[in-house]
Design a protein around this motif. Structure first.
Motif, PDB file in Angstrom:
ATOM      1  N   SER A 167     115.970  77.138  18.956  1.00 32.73           N
ATOM      2  CA  SER A 167     115.971  78.543  19.326  1.00 32.73           C
ATOM      3  C   SER A 167     116.431  78.631  20.774  1.00 32.73           C
ATOM      4  O   SER A 167     116.823  77.647  21.366  1.00 32.73           O
ATOM      5  N   SER A 168     116.340  79.779  21.347  1.00 31.60           N
ATOM      6  CA  SER A 168     116.735  79.908  22.743  1.00 31.60           C
ATOM      7  C   SER A 168     115.810  79.049  23.607  1.00 31.60           C
ATOM      8  O   SER A 168     114.670  78.813  23.256  1.00 31.60           O
ATOM      9  N   PRO A 169     116.299  78.578  24.749  1.00 32.53           N
ATOM     10  CA  PRO A 169     115.478  77.726  25.601  1.00 32.53           C
ATOM     11  C   PRO A 169     114.180  78.426  25.990  1.00 32.53           C
ATOM     12  O   PRO A 169     114.165  79.616  26.261  1.00 32.53           O
ATOM     13  N   LYS A 170     113.127  77.649  26.009  1.00 30.17           N
ATOM     14  CA  LYS A 170     111.818  78.196  26.334  1.00 30.17           C
ATOM     15  C   LYS A 170     111.752  78.488  27.833  1.00 30.17           C
ATOM     16  O   LYS A 170     112.083  77.645  28.655  1.00 30.17           O
ATOM     17  N   ARG A 171     111.325  79.681  28.164  1.00 28.61           N
ATOM     18  CA  ARG A 171     111.204  80.060  29.570  1.00 28.61           C
ATOM     19  C   ARG A 171     109.791  79.733  30.048  1.00 28.61           C
ATOM     20  O   ARG A 171     108.809  80.137  29.434  1.00 28.61           O
ATOM     21  N   LEU A 172     109.692  79.014  31.137  1.00 28.53           N
ATOM     22  CA  LEU A 172     108.393  78.665  31.703  1.00 28.53           C
ATOM     23  C   LEU A 172     107.856  79.859  32.486  1.00 28.53           C
ATOM     24  O   LEU A 172     108.579  80.456  33.282  1.00 28.53           O
ATOM     25  N   THR A 173     106.589  80.170  32.270  1.00 25.67           N
ATOM     26  CA  THR A 173     105.956  81.307  32.927  1.00 25.67           C
ATOM     27  C   THR A 173     104.718  80.829  33.675  1.00 25.67           C
ATOM     28  O   THR A 173     103.811  80.254  33.063  1.00 25.67           O
ATOM     29  N   LEU A 174     104.673  81.074  34.970  1.00 26.76           N
ATOM     30  CA  LEU A 174     103.502  80.744  35.776  1.00 26.76           C
ATOM     31  C   LEU A 174     102.476  81.857  35.596  1.00 26.76           C
ATOM     32  O   LEU A 174     102.719  82.999  35.974  1.00 26.76           O
ATOM     33  N   GLU A 175     101.351  81.526  34.989  1.00 27.96           N
ATOM     34  CA  GLU A 175     100.335  82.524  34.671  1.00 27.96           C
ATOM     35  C   GLU A 175      99.201  82.579  35.690  1.00 27.96           C
ATOM     36  O   GLU A 175      98.705  83.653  35.992  1.00 27.96           O
ATOM     37  N   SER A 176      98.786  81.415  36.213  1.00 28.19           N
ATOM     38  CA  SER A 176      97.706  81.415  37.203  1.00 28.19           C
ATOM     39  C   SER A 176      97.704  80.097  37.972  1.00 28.19           C
ATOM     40  O   SER A 176      98.276  79.107  37.526  1.00 28.19           O
ATOM     41  N   ILE A 177      97.035  80.138  39.129  1.00 22.60           N
ATOM     42  CA  ILE A 177      96.855  78.938  39.952  1.00 22.60           C
ATOM     43  C   ILE A 177      95.415  78.912  40.430  1.00 22.60           C
ATOM     44  O   ILE A 177      94.884  79.915  40.905  1.00 22.60           O
ATOM     45  N   LEU A 178      94.781  77.750  40.288  1.00 25.88           N
ATOM     46  CA  LEU A 178      93.473  77.502  40.875  1.00 25.88           C
ATOM     47  C   LEU A 178      93.721  76.542  42.024  1.00 25.88           C
ATOM     48  O   LEU A 178      94.151  75.414  41.820  1.00 25.88           O
ATOM     49  N   TYR A 179      93.475  77.013  43.253  1.00 22.24           N
ATOM     50  CA  TYR A 179      93.814  76.241  44.440  1.00 22.24           C
ATOM     51  C   TYR A 179      92.584  76.115  45.324  1.00 22.24           C
ATOM     52  O   TYR A 179      92.012  77.110  45.754  1.00 22.24           O
ATOM     53  N   SER A 180      92.154  74.879  45.581  1.00 21.51           N
ATOM     54  CA  SER A 180      91.038  74.644  46.506  1.00 21.51           C
ATOM     55  C   SER A 180      91.307  73.339  47.248  1.00 21.51           C
ATOM     56  O   SER A 180      92.311  72.669  47.011  1.00 21.51           O
ATOM     57  N   ASP A 181      90.398  72.983  48.139  1.00 17.76           N
ATOM     58  CA  ASP A 181      90.561  71.742  48.905  1.00 17.76           C
ATOM     59  C   ASP A 181      90.518  70.515  47.997  1.00 17.76           C
ATOM     60  O   ASP A 181      91.138  69.496  48.283  1.00 17.76           O
ATOM     61  N   THR A 182      89.782  70.607  46.903  1.00 18.33           N
ATOM     62  CA  THR A 182      89.593  69.446  46.041  1.00 18.33           C
ATOM     63  C   THR A 182      90.380  69.502  44.737  1.00 18.33           C
ATOM     64  O   THR A 182      90.495  68.490  44.050  1.00 18.33           O
TER      65      THR A 182
ATOM     66  N   LEU B 141     108.415  78.161  40.469  1.00 16.70           N
ATOM     67  CA  LEU B 141     107.819  79.318  39.805  1.00 16.70           C
ATOM     68  C   LEU B 141     106.869  79.977  40.784  1.00 16.70           C
ATOM     69  O   LEU B 141     106.094  79.301  41.454  1.00 16.70           O
ATOM     70  N   THR B 142     106.920  81.297  40.890  1.00 18.54           N
ATOM     71  CA  THR B 142     106.100  82.034  41.849  1.00 18.54           C
ATOM     72  C   THR B 142     105.266  83.084  41.130  1.00 18.54           C
ATOM     73  O   THR B 142     105.765  83.765  40.231  1.00 18.54           O
ATOM     74  N   LEU B 143     104.004  83.222  41.549  1.00 21.04           N
ATOM     75  CA  LEU B 143     103.141  84.268  40.999  1.00 21.04           C
ATOM     76  C   LEU B 143     103.571  85.629  41.512  1.00 21.04           C
ATOM     77  O   LEU B 143     104.030  85.753  42.656  1.00 21.04           O
ATOM     78  N   LYS B 144     103.375  86.641  40.719  1.00 23.46           N
ATOM     79  CA  LYS B 144     103.620  88.011  41.175  1.00 23.46           C
ATOM     80  C   LYS B 144     102.552  88.358  42.197  1.00 23.46           C
ATOM     81  O   LYS B 144     101.392  87.999  42.061  1.00 23.46           O
ATOM     82  N   ARG B 145     102.915  89.072  43.210  1.00 20.86           N
ATOM     83  CA  ARG B 145     101.960  89.434  44.280  1.00 20.86           C
ATOM     84  C   ARG B 145     100.788  90.236  43.738  1.00 20.86           C
ATOM     85  O   ARG B 145      99.674  90.128  44.228  1.00 20.86           O
ATOM     86  N   SER B 146     101.001  91.056  42.719  1.00 22.59           N
ATOM     87  CA  SER B 146      99.915  91.889  42.188  1.00 22.59           C
ATOM     88  C   SER B 146      98.847  91.064  41.477  1.00 22.59           C
ATOM     89  O   SER B 146      97.730  91.516  41.315  1.00 22.59           O
ATOM     90  N   SER B 147      99.171  89.826  41.083  1.00 23.76           N
ATOM     91  CA  SER B 147      98.197  89.012  40.355  1.00 23.76           C
ATOM     92  C   SER B 147      97.457  88.029  41.259  1.00 23.76           C
ATOM     93  O   SER B 147      96.589  87.309  40.806  1.00 23.76           O
ATOM     94  N   ILE B 148      97.772  87.996  42.550  1.00 19.10           N
ATOM     95  CA  ILE B 148      97.121  87.071  43.466  1.00 19.10           C
ATOM     96  C   ILE B 148      95.836  87.684  44.005  1.00 19.10           C
ATOM     97  O   ILE B 148      95.817  88.792  44.496  1.00 19.10           O
ATOM     98  N   ARG B 149      94.754  86.938  43.871  1.00 17.37           N
ATOM     99  CA  ARG B 149      93.490  87.377  44.460  1.00 17.37           C
ATOM    100  C   ARG B 149      92.721  86.149  44.929  1.00 17.37           C
ATOM    101  O   ARG B 149      92.823  85.079  44.340  1.00 17.37           O
ATOM    102  N   GLN B 150      91.979  86.330  45.985  1.00 10.16           N
ATOM    103  CA  GLN B 150      91.190  85.214  46.522  1.00 10.16           C
ATOM    104  C   GLN B 150      89.730  85.436  46.159  1.00 10.16           C
ATOM    105  O   GLN B 150      89.196  86.536  46.268  1.00 10.16           O
ATOM    106  N   VAL B 151      89.111  84.362  45.731  1.00 11.88           N
ATOM    107  CA  VAL B 151      87.690  84.388  45.385  1.00 11.88           C
ATOM    108  C   VAL B 151      86.973  83.469  46.346  1.00 11.88           C
ATOM    109  O   VAL B 151      87.376  82.332  46.552  1.00 11.88           O
ATOM    110  N   LYS B 152      85.932  83.984  46.983  1.00 11.20           N
ATOM    111  CA  LYS B 152      85.204  83.169  47.954  1.00 11.20           C
ATOM    112  C   LYS B 152      83.840  82.818  47.459  1.00 11.20           C
ATOM    113  O   LYS B 152      83.221  83.400  46.702  1.00 11.20           O
TER     114      LYS B 152
END
Length: 105
Positions: free
Chosen positions: A38-53, A94-105
């Motif tokens: 089929s057509s090439p699969k497009r990779l979609t960045l859905e979320s990132i979990l980013y911490s020191d560890t 791949l870059t996240l959309k700005r509207s989906s970025i949130r920081q949790v403390k």
């Protein structure tokens, strides 16, 4: 002759009633190793979990870390809002959309 007519009528009516079901049958002459591309699969960045560890990204429904691979591309780097991947031919970011970025403390 009567049985042949009923069989023909039944098969032809299925073609009109359920065309998708009739077309969904596999071709018995097709080699077992054949895969219809089929057509090439497009990779979609859905979320990132980013911490020191821990740095984990969800790409096209798969949870991946740096060094993992998806669709022949290796994840080189996971940042706060982007992921950098590469295969033998090129590098992709791949870059996240700005509207989906949130920081949790």
């Amino acid at each position: 002759m009567f049985r042949l007519s009923i069989h023909f009528l039944l098969v032809s009516s299925l073609t009109y009633i359920m065309p998708g079901a009739v077309l969904a049958f596999d071709d018995p002459t097709m080699p077992a190793s054949f895969v219809q591309s089929s057509s090439p699969k497009r990779l979609t960045l859905e979320s990132i979990l980013y911490s020191d560890t821990r740095k984990v990204a969800t790409i096209s429904g798969q949870v991946l870390a740096e060094g993992d691979s998806i669709d022949g591309k290796k994840i080189l780097y996971i940042g706060r809002d982007s992921v950098r991947l590469a295969d033998d031919a090129k590098e992709l970011t791949l870059t996240l959309k700005r509207s989906s970025i949130r920081q949790v403390k």
